[in-house]
Write a protein that holds these residues in place. Structure first.
Motif, PDB file in Angstrom:
ATOM      1  N   HIS A 133       0.877  -1.169   0.000  1.00 56.91           N
ATOM      2  CA  HIS A 133       0.000   0.000   0.000  1.00 56.91           C
ATOM      3  C   HIS A 133       0.918   1.224   0.000  1.00 56.91           C
ATOM      4  CE1 HIS A 133      -3.537  -2.503   0.865  1.00 56.91           C
ATOM      5  NE2 HIS A 133      -2.721  -3.184   1.654  1.00 56.91           N
TER       6      HIS A 133
ATOM      7  N   GLU B 151       1.458  -5.165   3.406  1.00 57.62           N
ATOM      8  CA  GLU B 151       0.499  -6.086   4.014  1.00 57.62           C
ATOM      9  C   GLU B 151       0.860  -7.503   3.596  1.00 57.62           C
ATOM     10  OE1 GLU B 151      -4.269  -7.181   3.836  1.00 57.62           O
ATOM     11  OE2 GLU B 151      -3.437  -5.702   2.429  1.00 57.62           O
TER      12      GLU B 151
ATOM     13  N   THR C 178       2.216  -5.285   8.128  1.00 54.90           N
ATOM     14  CA  THR C 178       1.095  -5.901   8.842  1.00 54.90           C
ATOM     15  C   THR C 178       0.990  -7.358   8.401  1.00 54.90           C
ATOM     16  OG1 THR C 178      -0.563  -5.279   7.179  1.00 54.90           O
ATOM     17  CG2 THR C 178      -0.175  -3.721   8.991  1.00 54.90           C
TER      18      THR C 178
ATOM     19  N   GLY D 178      -1.508 -10.816   8.075  1.00 50.03           N
ATOM     20  CA  GLY D 178      -2.831 -11.419   8.067  1.00 50.03           C
ATOM     21  C   GLY D 178      -2.727 -12.844   8.583  1.00 50.03           C
TER      22      GLY D 178
ATOM     23  N   GLY E 164       1.893  -6.714  13.954  1.00 50.26           N
ATOM     24  CA  GLY E 164       2.546  -5.907  12.929  1.00 50.26           C
ATOM     25  C   GLY E 164       3.878  -5.379  13.438  1.00 50.26           C
TER      26      GLY E 164
END
Length: 93
Positions: free
Chosen positions: A28, A35, A72, A74, A87
């Motif tokens: 991003h 991410e 970050t 997931g 994170g």
């Protein structure tokens, strides 16, 4: 056509010259965030401190190369990055 098994943009993860996993990631750029959508280990790879250190070094290097200031996470395999699942701030290179 067969469905994707690991995601849209998947990078191989090497540790000590061996394929140990794959990372589905998205940068991003406006927010400066890498991410890690999902991280997959190969079936014969067991999590541990040495593997965590090697993978984290590779992911941070990749994130810095992309210009990220934060990573970050997931979906992660059990036992991987237990201390940093929330994170990680990496700051400028």
């Amino acid at each position: 056509a067969p469905k994707r098994q690991f995601g849209y943009f998947v990078l191989p993860l090497l540790h000590r010259g061996r394929l140990v996993g794959r990372m589905d990631a998205k940068m991003h750029r406006k927010e400066g965030i890498l991410e890690v959508i999902a991280l997959y280990l190969e079936p014969d790879v067991k999590p541990g401190a040495t593997l965590d250190k090697g993978l984290l070094t590779a992911i941070v290097d990749f994130a810095r190369w992309q210009g990220a200031l934060r990573i970050t996470f997931g979906r992660l395999p059990d036992g991987v990055f237990a201390e940093i699942r929330h994170g990680l701030e990496i700051g400028a290179a």
